[in-house]
Motif scaffolding. Structure first.
Motif, PDB file in Angstrom:
ATOM      1  N   THR A 306     -20.144 -16.426  45.474  1.00 26.70           N
ATOM      2  CA  THR A 306     -19.365 -17.399  46.234  1.00 26.70           C
ATOM      3  C   THR A 306     -18.131 -16.732  46.838  1.00 26.70           C
ATOM      4  OG1 THR A 306     -17.963 -18.079  44.384  1.00 26.70           O
ATOM      5  CG2 THR A 306     -20.090 -19.212  44.642  1.00 26.70           C
ATOM      6  N   ASN A 307     -17.601 -17.350  47.873  1.00 27.15           N
ATOM      7  CA  ASN A 307     -16.386 -16.830  48.497  1.00 27.15           C
ATOM      8  C   ASN A 307     -15.242 -16.808  47.498  1.00 27.15           C
ATOM      9  OD1 ASN A 307     -14.167 -16.302  50.326  1.00 27.15           O
ATOM     10  ND2 ASN A 307     -15.504 -17.007  51.966  1.00 27.15           N
ATOM     11  N   LYS A 308     -15.157 -17.843  46.675  1.00 26.23           N
ATOM     12  CA  LYS A 308     -14.097 -17.898  45.670  1.00 26.23           C
ATOM     13  C   LYS A 308     -14.200 -16.727  44.692  1.00 26.23           C
ATOM     14  CE  LYS A 308     -12.096 -21.069  42.207  1.00 26.23           C
ATOM     15  NZ  LYS A 308     -12.173 -20.214  41.025  1.00 26.23           N
ATOM     16  N   GLU A 309     -15.429 -16.440  44.209  1.00 27.77           N
ATOM     17  CA  GLU A 309     -15.634 -15.324  43.279  1.00 27.77           C
ATOM     18  C   GLU A 309     -15.279 -13.994  43.930  1.00 27.77           C
ATOM     19  OE1 GLU A 309     -19.373 -17.041  40.617  1.00 27.77           O
ATOM     20  OE2 GLU A 309     -19.749 -16.039  42.541  1.00 27.77           O
ATOM     21  N   LEU A 310     -15.725 -13.817  45.176  1.00 33.31           N
ATOM     22  CA  LEU A 310     -15.464 -12.560  45.878  1.00 33.31           C
ATOM     23  C   LEU A 310     -13.976 -12.381  46.159  1.00 33.31           C
ATOM     24  CD1 LEU A 310     -16.520 -10.016  47.214  1.00 33.31           C
ATOM     25  CD2 LEU A 310     -16.978 -11.346  49.284  1.00 33.31           C
ATOM     26  N   THR A 311     -13.333 -13.444  46.588  1.00 33.13           N
ATOM     27  CA  THR A 311     -11.891 -13.372  46.866  1.00 33.13           C
ATOM     28  C   THR A 311     -11.107 -13.031  45.601  1.00 33.13           C
ATOM     29  OG1 THR A 311     -12.106 -14.977  48.671  1.00 33.13           O
ATOM     30  CG2 THR A 311      -9.919 -14.686  47.723  1.00 33.13           C
ATOM     31  N   GLU A 312     -11.421 -13.690  44.518  1.00 35.62           N
ATOM     32  CA  GLU A 312     -10.730 -13.415  43.255  1.00 35.62           C
ATOM     33  C   GLU A 312     -10.960 -11.984  42.806  1.00 35.62           C
ATOM     34  OE1 GLU A 312     -12.188 -16.367  40.578  1.00 35.62           O
ATOM     35  OE2 GLU A 312     -10.798 -17.927  41.283  1.00 35.62           O
ATOM     36  N   ASN A 313     -12.189 -11.481  42.971  1.00 30.23           N
ATOM     37  CA  ASN A 313     -12.478 -10.116  42.542  1.00 30.23           C
ATOM     38  C   ASN A 313     -11.745  -9.096  43.395  1.00 30.23           C
ATOM     39  OD1 ASN A 313     -14.082  -8.399  40.700  1.00 30.23           O
ATOM     40  ND2 ASN A 313     -14.987  -7.651  42.597  1.00 30.23           N
ATOM     41  N   MET A 314     -11.709  -9.320  44.707  1.00 30.57           N
ATOM     42  CA  MET A 314     -10.995  -8.386  45.588  1.00 30.57           C
ATOM     43  C   MET A 314      -9.503  -8.398  45.288  1.00 30.57           C
ATOM     44  SD  MET A 314     -13.048  -8.909  49.194  1.00 30.57           S
ATOM     45  CE  MET A 314     -12.115  -7.666  50.074  1.00 30.57           C
ATOM     46  N   ASN A 315      -8.944  -9.571  45.056  1.00 30.60           N
ATOM     47  CA  ASN A 315      -7.516  -9.640  44.709  1.00 30.60           C
ATOM     48  C   ASN A 315      -7.234  -8.908  43.399  1.00 30.60           C
ATOM     49  OD1 ASN A 315      -6.622 -11.079  46.944  1.00 30.60           O
ATOM     50  ND2 ASN A 315      -7.009 -13.076  45.989  1.00 30.60           N
ATOM     51  N   ASP A 316      -8.119  -9.097  42.427  1.00 35.06           N
ATOM     52  CA  ASP A 316      -7.942  -8.455  41.121  1.00 35.06           C
ATOM     53  C   ASP A 316      -8.087  -6.946  41.213  1.00 35.06           C
ATOM     54  OD1 ASP A 316      -7.793  -8.318  38.197  1.00 35.06           O
ATOM     55  OD2 ASP A 316      -9.937  -7.881  38.288  1.00 35.06           O
ATOM     56  N   LYS A 317      -9.146  -6.480  41.884  1.00 35.21           N
ATOM     57  CA  LYS A 317      -9.434  -5.039  41.918  1.00 35.21           C
ATOM     58  C   LYS A 317      -8.503  -4.268  42.860  1.00 35.21           C
ATOM     59  CE  LYS A 317     -12.895  -5.356  39.060  1.00 35.21           C
ATOM     60  NZ  LYS A 317     -14.292  -5.339  39.479  1.00 35.21           N
ATOM     61  N   LEU A 318      -8.037  -4.933  43.929  1.00 33.87           N
ATOM     62  CA  LEU A 318      -7.230  -4.233  44.931  1.00 33.87           C
ATOM     63  C   LEU A 318      -5.756  -4.624  44.898  1.00 33.87           C
ATOM     64  CD1 LEU A 318      -9.711  -4.471  47.952  1.00 33.87           C
ATOM     65  CD2 LEU A 318      -9.365  -2.535  46.406  1.00 33.87           C
TER      66      LEU A 318
END
Length: 439
Positions: A306-318
């Motif tokens: 989901t967009n929410k999952e991807l957004t959260e992961n990118m914010n966390d990792k980057l």
């Protein structure tokens, strides 16, 4: 420890990290075999554990505490095998560290096990002979039911990679390698069989050389049909034996997957590669995989995020604060179709569109999924789009892992098709010489 660039003339010993500081483990359990095969030293003093005994070791204020023992503040605890064939039980031990298949298992370790405190965590190291290590690696990486040619090829590749000793990722800890996929998968005696012992014994001392130097024989689970070039993954100098080659019989020519139209057709298609279902029926694959591998599709697969999952992961990792992801697209693909430069159109904190460029297959896989994406050879499909923002992304992928060097499932396909270990090795590392450096 091994020395980089030095080809040994006799079997060396290795130091393998089993529990690392990054695992952040303050406690470990030890189980002695029932055959009285291990002795125990606490700060150099000989202890006398009972056969079959269990110990719990914990980080103490100063050193290591052994629960219910008079040795309260040990600096170093060493277990040495003096007889027998059973290993020392150690758990919990991580396998799949930082990857999507992460699990905790018990391992049974031979020879010598050393436990020390590293800052506020435990460090567990297994010291043993190289050939014993390789017997265990062969059937930790792949299953013990694999054909002999695959076991032999895997053993030679693992030996060559180990002795090339290029990366030295954990040298600051005083170890040659760790026990996991960032180096080579090693689970002690857990999966050791007569078959893997025979594979190691039959290939003892055999390695791959190129121009007189040890081959940096990296490998992955499944290339997806075309092998990747070394320099596209690790950004070092090109290696002449690690090229874009089609994982098919020699008569087949590889398509140019750096061209987007070709890459899309290839990834969404089902070519008959050695690592495809044409050579290994999906119902048969599980019995050949390693004990911790997932029962999944490795050649072609689909993941929805989901967009929410991807957004959260990118914010966390980057370390970002983006609001949403609008698009994922390749800027540059390698010859296997993997993205070596990925573009992401995102909505930034100010609500403006912004392009993020992610360099490397590894980084693309790291940010595209919380548990690390199988491969960056993907075609992206956007779904549930509202106001130009997809609600979810469907990732259609090819392969599993970085795709360079030996494709383990492809090598399995070759072995099942009747190819020899030497033919497998020369297919995945063209131009190499198979030779023996010690007996």
């Amino acid at each position: 420890m091994l020395e980089p660039g030095v080809i040994p003339q006799k079997e060396p010993r290795l130091r393998v990290g089993i529990v690392l500081p990054e695992d952040d483990q303050q406690e470990i359990q030890i189980e002695f075999p029932s055959d009285n095969s291990f002795i125990m030293e606490v700060d150099g003093a000989l202890a006398d554990p009972q056969p079959g005994a269990q110990l719990v070791l914990r980080v103490a204020e100063k050193g290591i505490q052994i629960k219910d023992s008079p040795f309260v503040k040990a600096e170093k605890i060493v277990f040495k095998q003096v007889r027998g064939e059973h290993g020392l039980g150690v758990h919990p031990v991580i396998t799949g560290r930082s990857f999507h298949w992460k699990k905790y298992i018990m391992v049974h370790l031979p020879d010598k096990v050393e436990i020390t405190r590293h800052k506020d965590t435990l460090l567990v190291v297994n010291e043993l002979n190289l050939e014993t290590y390789l017997m265990c690696v062969a059937t930790s990486e792949m299953g013990s039911e694999c054909p002999t040619a695959l076991i032999e090829a895997q053993t030679i590749v693992a030996r060559s990679w180990m002795l090339a000793n290029v990366e030295q990722k954990h040298i600051s800890l005083g170890i040659d390698v760790c026990n996991d996929d960032c180096c080579q998968r090693y689970q002690g005696l857990n999966n050791l069989t007569d078959h893997s012992q025979e594979g190691a014994n039959k290939t003892r001392g055999k390695v791959l050389l190129y121009d007189g130097k040890m081959v940096d024989a990296r490998y992955s689970k499944a290339c997806g049909g075309v092998m990747e070039r070394f320099e596209n993954l690790w950004f070092g100098d090109p290696l002449p034996y690690m090229k874009n080659l089609k994982d098919m019989p020699e008569t087949e020519n590889a398509p140019d997957l750096t061209v987007e139209e070709n890459a899309r057709e290839w990834i969404l298609g089902n070519p008959e590669a050695f690592c495809s279902e044409a050579y290994i029926p999906p119902g048969d694959l599980k019995k050949y995989l390693g004990s911790v591998d997932e029962e999944s599709r490795y050649f072609r697969w689909t993941v929805t995020i989901t967009n929410k999952e991807l957004t959260e992961n990118m914010n966390d990792k980057l370390g970002l604060h983006i609001k949403a992801v609008k698009d994922i697209y390749p800027i540059q693909r390698g010859g296997s179709g993997r993205m070596i430069l990925m573009g992401n159109k995102v909505v930034n904190q100010r609500g403006e569109d912004e392009e993020l460029k992610i360099k490397s297959d590894y980084e693309a896989r790291r940010i595209l999924h919380k548990k690390f994406l199988y491969s960056s050879a993907i075609v992206v499909e956007k779904k549930k789009i509202r106001k130009d923002i997809p609600g979810e992304f469907i990732l259609h992928g090819a392969g599993w892992g970085h795709g360079a060097g030996m494709c383990q499932i492809g090598a399995l396909g070759m072995a099942l098709a009747g190819y020899s270990a030497e033919e497998i090795l020369k297919h995945y590392y063209p131009g190499v010489e198979l030779t023996s450096i010690y007996s």
